[in-house]
Design an enzyme around this catalytic site. Structure first.
Site, mmCIF file in Angstrom:
data_model
loop_
_atom_site.group_PDB
_atom_site.id
_atom_site.type_symbol
_atom_site.label_atom_id
_atom_site.label_comp_id
_atom_site.label_asym_id
_atom_site.label_seq_id
_atom_site.Cartn_x
_atom_site.Cartn_y
_atom_site.Cartn_z
ATOM 1 C CB VAL A 1 -0.898 0.067 1.277
ATOM 2 C CG1 VAL A 1 -1.956 -0.951 1.098
ATOM 3 C CG2 VAL A 1 -0.472 -0.049 2.570
ATOM 4 C CE1 TYR A 2 3.521 1.591 4.339
ATOM 5 C CE2 TYR A 2 5.813 0.942 4.066
ATOM 6 C CZ TYR A 2 4.565 0.974 5.025
ATOM 7 O OH TYR A 2 4.593 0.673 6.160
ATOM 8 C CB SER A 3 3.830 4.975 -3.568
ATOM 9 O OG SER A 3 4.435 5.899 -2.611
ATOM 10 C CB VAL A 4 -0.977 2.784 -5.121
ATOM 11 C CG1 VAL A 4 -2.159 1.807 -5.367
ATOM 12 C CG2 VAL A 4 -1.619 3.928 -4.340
#
Length: 317
Positions: free
Chosen positions: A65-68
């Site tokens: 989910v970090y920067s999708v």
């Protein structure tokens, strides 16, 4: 660089872990959880990833989910180009929304197998289903070890008990919120981890930069846009300022950066394995590594800790 075993495993990790939430791509428009306007793009991230390897860091923390997903992609491409996969340790997490559909997030067996690289969190899924799925992932060879992140001590105790009862793979690490401004984990979780041989990987060891500078003297893009950070520390500013000021006094007296002192305090704790440090400037990593050789006296440790007052639970629900 110093290296230690992760909990009771034979896995060696650097005593500084590089947090990669900073790397990927800056978020625009509607901000999704795990994305940030202050994130660095791939080109901007390269010097810090390179510096981490040069400093001997072999432990990297990310999540899909970090920067999708871009954080994992940036980290993966860099490591493939600059080191051997067997030379580094990558921690990732499962939980967050990656797809706008019913099964696009969560801890169901389906979602865990589909999204091996997401953040673990507490949802409505029965813990037995989560633990068995994680066990199957380890047995499949796709994951070497499993770790947990930010939960109540009773929940972690239950997970450890159920794993032992069913013969499932046991958690070997706990990634939790811990720093000079937030020490509530010392009450239950950290003693539990110490007695159970669980590796402790604190996130936000510098309280999102609050322990790296004088109280609110510098406004950064992250400070201005980090809504999660504001909600975490906004209710305890009066108490937190006392700790930050005490850290500043020790910094001036010894002529050392505040970040080094705050990390040295954390590294003095026998239950801490490897704090997860983010970096957007070269000195962020050099300060972190320099903290490994800094030994605080018992008097200095007491001085830093005595200004602390109890806080409400932060960092998980």
């Amino acid at each position: 660089m110093d290296y230690v075993n992760l909990g009771k495993t034979g896995l060696k990790v650097s005593r500084i872990c590089l947090g990669c939430m900073t790397y990927g791509q800056p978020a625009t428009g509607k901000i999704k959880p795990g994305s940030h306007a202050w994130a660095l793009n791939e080109e901007e991230s390269q010097p810090f990833l390179r510096q981490s390897l040069d400093l001997g860091i072999n432990f990297f923390d990310t999540a899909n989910v970090y920067s999708v997903g871009a954080s994992e992609e940036v980290l993966g491409r860099f490591l493939r180009a600059h080191t051997r996969r067997e030379a580094v340790v990558i921690a990732t997490k499962v939980h967050g929304r990656m797809r706008d559909e019913p099964n696009g997030q969560g801890l169901s067996r389906k979602e865990i197998f589909y999204e091996l690289d997401q953040s673990l969190r507490r949802l409505e899924t029965p813990i037995e289903e989560t633990l068995e799925a994680l066990h199957d992932i380890v047995k499949s060879g796709k994951v070497r070890y499993i770790g947990a992140s930010s939960m109540y001590a009773w929940q972690f105790t239950k997970a450890l008990y159920l794993a032992e009862r069913h013969g499932w793979t046991r958690f070997v690490s706990m990634q939790n919120h811990y720093n000079l401004l937030y020490r509530e984990e010392e009450r239950e979780m950290l003693p539990l981890c110490q007695v159970e041989g669980i590796g402790v990987l604190p996130w936000s060891p510098l309280a999102r930069g609050r322990l790296a500078r004088p109280w609110q003297t510098e406004s950064t893009k992250r400070f201005e846009t980090d809504q999660f950070g504001k909600t975490m520390y906004s209710k305890t500013e009066e108490a937190d300022r006392k700790v930050v000021d005490r850290l500043g006094e020790l910094s001036e007296k010894g002529g050392l950066p505040r970040a080094q002192l705050a990390l040295a305090w954390m590294l003095s704790k026998p239950f801490v394995t490897s704090p997860i440090v983010g970096a957007t400037k070269p000195n962020h990593l050099t300060d972190a590594v320099s903290a490994l050789s800094l030994r605080l006296t018992p008097v200095e440790i007491v001085s830093l800790e005595e200004a602390y007052t109890p806080h409400p639970v932060l960092g998980f629900s």
